[in-house]
Design an enzyme around this catalytic site. Structure first.
Site, PDB file in Angstrom:
ATOM      1  N   ASN A  84    -101.081 -47.995  21.976  1.00 46.60           N
ATOM      2  CA  ASN A  84    -101.215 -46.564  21.878  1.00 46.60           C
ATOM      3  C   ASN A  84    -102.214 -45.940  22.672  1.00 46.60           C
ATOM      4  O   ASN A  84    -101.938 -44.903  23.452  1.00 46.60           O
ATOM      5  CB  ASN A  84    -101.811 -46.426  20.444  1.00 46.60           C
ATOM      6  CG  ASN A  84    -100.629 -46.771  19.346  1.00 46.60           C
ATOM      7  OD1 ASN A  84     -99.509 -46.764  19.574  1.00 46.60           O
ATOM      8  ND2 ASN A  84    -101.159 -46.494  17.905  1.00 46.60           N
ATOM      9  N   ARG A 102     -82.909 -42.992  22.624  1.00 50.37           N
ATOM     10  CA  ARG A 102     -83.248 -44.194  22.793  1.00 50.37           C
ATOM     11  C   ARG A 102     -82.352 -45.054  22.336  1.00 50.37           C
ATOM     12  O   ARG A 102     -81.861 -44.945  21.092  1.00 50.37           O
ATOM     13  CB  ARG A 102     -84.686 -44.459  22.223  1.00 50.37           C
ATOM     14  CG  ARG A 102     -85.670 -43.522  22.610  1.00 50.37           C
ATOM     15  CD  ARG A 102     -87.291 -43.947  22.221  1.00 50.37           C
ATOM     16  NE  ARG A 102     -88.316 -42.961  22.315  1.00 50.37           N
ATOM     17  CZ  ARG A 102     -89.113 -42.705  23.583  1.00 50.37           C
ATOM     18  NH1 ARG A 102     -88.386 -43.165  24.659  1.00 50.37           N
ATOM     19  NH2 ARG A 102     -89.828 -41.572  23.639  1.00 50.37           N
ATOM     20  N   ARG A 112     -89.194 -40.286  27.437  1.00 49.65           N
ATOM     21  CA  ARG A 112     -90.411 -40.769  28.111  1.00 49.65           C
ATOM     22  C   ARG A 112     -90.335 -42.466  27.895  1.00 49.65           C
ATOM     23  O   ARG A 112     -90.443 -43.013  26.844  1.00 49.65           O
ATOM     24  CB  ARG A 112     -91.905 -40.235  27.441  1.00 49.65           C
ATOM     25  CG  ARG A 112     -93.105 -40.896  28.218  1.00 49.65           C
ATOM     26  CD  ARG A 112     -94.295 -40.117  27.620  1.00 49.65           C
ATOM     27  NE  ARG A 112     -94.310 -38.763  28.250  1.00 49.65           N
ATOM     28  CZ  ARG A 112     -94.487 -37.745  27.441  1.00 49.65           C
ATOM     29  NH1 ARG A 112     -94.499 -37.905  26.037  1.00 49.65           N
ATOM     30  NH2 ARG A 112     -94.658 -36.463  27.835  1.00 49.65           N
ATOM     31  N   HIS A 169     -83.194 -33.949  21.244  1.00 53.34           N
ATOM     32  CA  HIS A 169     -84.081 -35.190  20.307  1.00 53.34           C
ATOM     33  C   HIS A 169     -83.264 -35.103  19.174  1.00 53.34           C
ATOM     34  O   HIS A 169     -83.617 -36.125  18.376  1.00 53.34           O
ATOM     35  CB  HIS A 169     -85.325 -34.564  20.174  1.00 53.34           C
ATOM     36  CG  HIS A 169     -86.198 -35.561  19.670  1.00 53.34           C
ATOM     37  ND1 HIS A 169     -86.707 -35.464  18.478  1.00 53.34           N
ATOM     38  CD2 HIS A 169     -86.751 -36.929  19.885  1.00 53.34           C
ATOM     39  CE1 HIS A 169     -87.451 -36.552  18.265  1.00 53.34           C
ATOM     40  NE2 HIS A 169     -87.476 -37.345  19.121  1.00 53.34           N
ATOM     41  N   TYR A 212     -88.810 -49.169  11.825  1.00 48.97           N
ATOM     42  CA  TYR A 212     -89.305 -47.780  11.827  1.00 48.97           C
ATOM     43  C   TYR A 212     -88.699 -47.348  10.401  1.00 48.97           C
ATOM     44  O   TYR A 212     -87.532 -47.547   9.937  1.00 48.97           O
ATOM     45  CB  TYR A 212     -88.654 -46.955  12.733  1.00 48.97           C
ATOM     46  CG  TYR A 212     -89.213 -47.132  14.115  1.00 48.97           C
ATOM     47  CD1 TYR A 212     -90.019 -48.230  14.646  1.00 48.97           C
ATOM     48  CD2 TYR A 212     -89.155 -46.048  15.092  1.00 48.97           C
ATOM     49  CE1 TYR A 212     -90.541 -48.145  15.664  1.00 48.97           C
ATOM     50  CE2 TYR A 212     -89.691 -46.107  16.404  1.00 48.97           C
ATOM     51  CZ  TYR A 212     -90.421 -47.296  16.557  1.00 48.97           C
ATOM     52  OH  TYR A 212     -91.113 -47.101  17.769  1.00 48.97           O
ATOM     53  N   ARG A 251     -98.292 -38.817   9.792  1.00 51.67           N
ATOM     54  CA  ARG A 251     -98.681 -40.225  10.233  1.00 51.67           C
ATOM     55  C   ARG A 251     -99.610 -40.097  11.346  1.00 51.67           C
ATOM     56  O   ARG A 251    -100.494 -40.911  11.305  1.00 51.67           O
ATOM     57  CB  ARG A 251     -97.341 -40.978  10.703  1.00 51.67           C
ATOM     58  CG  ARG A 251     -97.634 -42.324  11.016  1.00 51.67           C
ATOM     59  CD  ARG A 251     -96.508 -43.048  12.053  1.00 51.67           C
ATOM     60  NE  ARG A 251     -96.322 -42.727  13.345  1.00 51.67           N
ATOM     61  CZ  ARG A 251     -95.204 -42.436  14.042  1.00 51.67           C
ATOM     62  NH1 ARG A 251     -94.048 -42.268  13.414  1.00 51.67           N
ATOM     63  NH2 ARG A 251     -95.354 -41.836  15.188  1.00 51.67           N
ATOM     64  N   HIS A 305     -91.541 -42.569   9.971  1.00 51.11           N
ATOM     65  CA  HIS A 305     -90.984 -42.032  11.226  1.00 51.11           C
ATOM     66  C   HIS A 305     -90.079 -40.818  10.754  1.00 51.11           C
ATOM     67  O   HIS A 305     -89.721 -39.885  11.372  1.00 51.11           O
ATOM     68  CB  HIS A 305     -90.274 -42.763  12.020  1.00 51.11           C
ATOM     69  CG  HIS A 305     -89.603 -42.264  13.399  1.00 51.11           C
ATOM     70  ND1 HIS A 305     -88.465 -41.959  13.873  1.00 51.11           N
ATOM     71  CD2 HIS A 305     -90.414 -42.092  14.417  1.00 51.11           C
ATOM     72  CE1 HIS A 305     -88.261 -41.642  14.867  1.00 51.11           C
ATOM     73  NE2 HIS A 305     -89.594 -41.594  15.246  1.00 51.11           N
TER      74      HIS A 305
END
EC number: 2.7.4.1
Length: 785
Positions: free
Chosen positions: A141, A468, A498, A528, A561, A657, A685
């Site tokens: 992270n 993704r 990214r 997205h 997730y 989160r 998530h």
């Protein structure tokens, strides 16, 4: 297209007269005492980045766990990391003005998030190998935070476009706060490894040792390994008049080596890069692991025959890894992005990690040649790059990990009397299906939905967004199979996701070659939203089947997730998705939908309108509340609407989160706002938005976090959940997450997070993730998975 940063100029070492030695410079007389003091223990401890095959989710931004272009894995910080520094101008408002200082600083909040990850590593109640995993996640992270946030802040300061943040801090103040706070956290991170995790692992027969702790037999074995598998791929790079200081790639682990010519007596500097594709820890004997740089360092004389190896020190550089592609100037976005990815390698440095034992003269050389400031140097005890602990977590020691959980098929899709795959279309003709991953299997729901569509001869078209996905994606395979069988297949691939740009370019080309219609979205906007649309011929009519989710179409991360998804054949949702896909692939100015809120046009305003409506309900004495679950909440306009709801007496619960700029519990401002955070086994998530709505509850799920980029510069979609049972289930879920009997972190008005994991009698509070796992296990006792 303009490059993100200028190409690096030749370093000073390459301009010296031929024949002169590039010697180690003397220590500067003005060297700061503080840096030398850190070597004595006031600054400690390490950081890291993981290997591709051991991708893990980050519990924050777990801000976090996906294949990285530098042969590492970063946690999916995606919801939290954004290089843009937005400013906020409060919109005109008829009521009382809100006070200054009402927003918490987003960078401090992100560092606080990563501190919560670290607390999981420090917690003795967390299984031991999971604690090691959280250490790796913390380091991963932090790597991405420096690569994106710190790099973006430095770039804006350098170009003079940085402005005071919404929290009131000047850009330089934010940067200095980051340096100071990250130093504290990195020291604590390393102390946890050295003083707690490593000794505890040793007690369990997993020894993480250094070269000097190996037996002669182990050293001999590793020497053989070095000669046959490591030595052939090493490239020592000397620094002298003929060899300028080498380029140091971002996140690479390196050895700074000082050698002496026994004939001339001159000392020279060389750099040896630790090969990133080799294992981070090598097994010297069963249960004993040594860092690969120790093995290389012990055999440097093999790389410099005839020279005297005087010393070597590990170091690691973090660079700006963010991308800037000016789409308006790019005739072909795919080619522009590929070119920009090549430039990414040359991003300016933002952090230098060195072993705290490093010689001052060597450190001076690195600082000068890398053009990095002393404030950006982080002396740490070795080993550096603790993301290598992802590999240790992968050891087959199930007793040291979370109890294994295998998701079952959702009960509305399960075939009770048959082992055959469920007929997804038949199920959706009778009811909507609300999925909750990873508690409900992704492979037998969303994946099966698309695979069934690909094989069904009555399916005419499939439209899909891909932000993704995995390298061996069954989703991509299904889309290819559908196209090859003659179906119309539209795939919107977000190639600017990214750190997944390389992978997404690869799959975009593969899909195009198979005959899919591949588009890359709208100029200036990332796509997205998580959408699937299947058009099926049923008799004389066409029926549309849809999936709207909160997470990516990634079968592997779907097991790690926590996400929600709605499978439905509702005609209104089908019409909305058709309109939205037409907007994404063609020309459409539609901005309003039936059951969707879509960014950047209607999502923020739609949520604020609903919050304002709760104020009206509360004043009229009707049931009113606002409940929000997101990864991050930073958008000032939306936060201000929450403040005004609180001032009116509306209860506001925020479950976040990662980053949170809301300042709860401030008298007269946010008395009725509570903020909680839950981190753990799964990366929380999902995004959920619930409203009391005067006794007729309204609940939305979707892809959007409450960030400027999500609301202004992305295509995001929320879908309204209409089934009363589903609404009730989601509201119970939100209530449980916010309950004082559930383990969580509570945010105070000062921005400090306090962990609540035990009650007043010392008994553990409810773990919501384990509670949901247990519920699914009990359910499978009566339903066939």
């Amino acid at each position: 297209m303009k490059p993100a940063v200028p190409e690096p100029s030749p370093p000073p070492g390459g301009n010296q007269p031929h024949g002169e030695s590039y010697a180690i410079p003397p220590a500067r007389s003005d060297a700061p005492v503080t840096l030398l003091a850190r070597k004595n223990g006031s600054m400690s401890q390490s950081d890291a980045q993981a290997e591709v095959q051991h991708a893990q989710p980050s519990v924050g931004s777990i801000a976090a766990h996906r294949p990285h272009t530098v042969s590492a894995v970063v946690s999916d910080l995606e919801p939290d990391i954004d290089a843009d520094l937005d400013t906020y101008e409060e919109a005109p408002y008829d009521g009382p003005q809100l006070p200054q200082g009402r927003f918490l600083d987003r960078e401090r909040s992100w560092l606080a998030f990563n501190e919560r990850v670290l607390e999981l590593a420090e917690d003795p109640d967390t299984p031991l190998l999971e604690r090691a995993n959280f250490l790796a996640i913390f380091a991963s992270n932090l790597d991405e935070f420096f690569m994106v946030r710190v790099a973006g802040l430095k770039r804006r300061i350098a170009t003079g476009v940085a402005t005071r943040s919404a929290s009131g801090l000047q850009p330089r103040e934010v940067l200095e706060m980051i340096w100071a706070r990250s130093r504290e956290l990195m020291a604590r991170h390393a102390a946890t490894y050295h003083e707690d995790i490593a000794p505890a692992l040793a007690e369990e027969g997993i020894h993480l040792v250094r070269w000097g702790e190996l037996t002669e037999k182990e050293q001999a074995r590793l020497f053989t390994l070095f000669r046959h598998q490591i030595f052939p791929v090493l490239t020592p790079l000397a620094v002298d008049p003929a060899h300028p200081f080498p380029y140091i790639s971002g996140l690479s682990l390196n050895l700074a080596v000082v050698v002496r010519n026994p004939v001339s007596g001159h000392k020279h500097f060389a750099r040896v890069k630790v090969p990133p594709l080799l294992s981070r820890f090598l097994e010297s004997s069963p249960g004993r692991y040594v860092p690969i740089e120790d093995v290389i360092g012990a055999h440097l004389e093999e790389l410099f025959p005839g020279m005297e190896v005087l010393e070597h020190h590990a170091f690691r550089l973090t660079r700006n890894e963010d991308l800037e592609v000016e789409e308006d100037d790019a005739e072909n976005l795919l080619q522009a992005l590929e070119k920009e990815l090549m430039r990414r390698r040359f991003g300016p440095p933002v952090r230098l990690e060195v072993e705290e034992s490093i010689d001052r003269e060597v450190l001076d050389l690195l600082v000068r040649e890398l053009k990095i400031s002393e404030a950006e140097v982080y002396p740490l005890p070795g080993p550096l790059d603790l993301t290598g602990l992802f590999r240790i977590h992968g050891l087959d020691r199930p007793e040291l990990k979370y109890k294994k959980f295998i998701a079952g098929t959702h009960r509305d899709l399960a075939e009770v009397e048959s082992a055959s795959p469920p007929d997804i279309f038949a199920a959706l003709r009778s009811r909507d299906v609300l999925l909750h991953h990873p508690y409900d299997s992704f492979s037998t729901s969303v994946q099966a939905f698309l695979e069934q569509a690909a094989l069904d001869p009555d399916v005419l078209a499939i439209k899909q967004t891909l932000y993704r996905t995995s390298g061996d994606s069954p989703i991509v395979d299904a889309l290819i199979e559908a196209a090859e069988s003659g179906k119309q297949v539209l795939v919107l691939v977000e190639i600017k996701a990214r750190f997944d740009e390389h992978a997404n370019i690869k799959w975009a080309r593969k899909l195009e070659e198979a005959g899919c219609h591949v588009v890359y979205g709208l100029v200036g906007l990332k796509t997205h939203c998580k959408l699937s649309l299947v058009v099926r011929q049923e008799g004389d009519t066409l029926r549309r089947y849809c999936h709207v989710g909160t997470g990516n179409y990634h079968p592997k991360t779907a097991r790690l997730y926590e996400d929600l998804g709605l499978l439905t054949a509702d005609p209104q949702v089908g019409a909305d998705l058709s309109d939205l896909f037409n907007r994404l692939s063609g020309y459409s100015r539609r901005e309003t939908y039936r059951r969707l809120l879509v960014a950047p046009k209607s999502l923020r305003d739609g949520l604020i309108a609903r919050i304002d409506k709760e104020i009206q309900h509360h004043r009229a004495g009707r049931p009113a509340h606002v409940r929000i679950k997101v990864n991050s909440i930073v958008d000032e306009a939306l936060i201000d609407s929450l403040y005004r709801a609180s001032q009116a007496g509306v209860p506001v619960d925020v479950w976040v989160r990662g980053i949170c700029a809301v300042r709860p519990g401030v008298p007269g401002l946010s008395d009725h706002i509570r903020v909680r955070s839950i981190l753990g086994r799964f990366l929380e998530h999902s995004r959920v938005f619930g409203f009391g709505n005067g006794g007729e509850p309204e609940v939305w799920i979707g892809s959007a976090d409450m960030m400027h980029r999500n609301l202004d510069r992305r295509i995001e979609a929320l879908v309204r959940v209409t089934d009363p049972a589903h609404r009730a289930s989601l509201n119970r879920f939100l209530e449980t997450g916010m309950s004082d009997s559930t383990a969580s972190w509570h945010l105070g008005p000062d921005g400090e997070w306090i962990r609540h994991s035990h009650d007043a009698d010392g008994a553990p509070l409810r773990n919501i993730q384990e509670t949901l796992i247990d519920a699914r296990r009990r359910r499978r006792g009566t339903a066939t998975p």
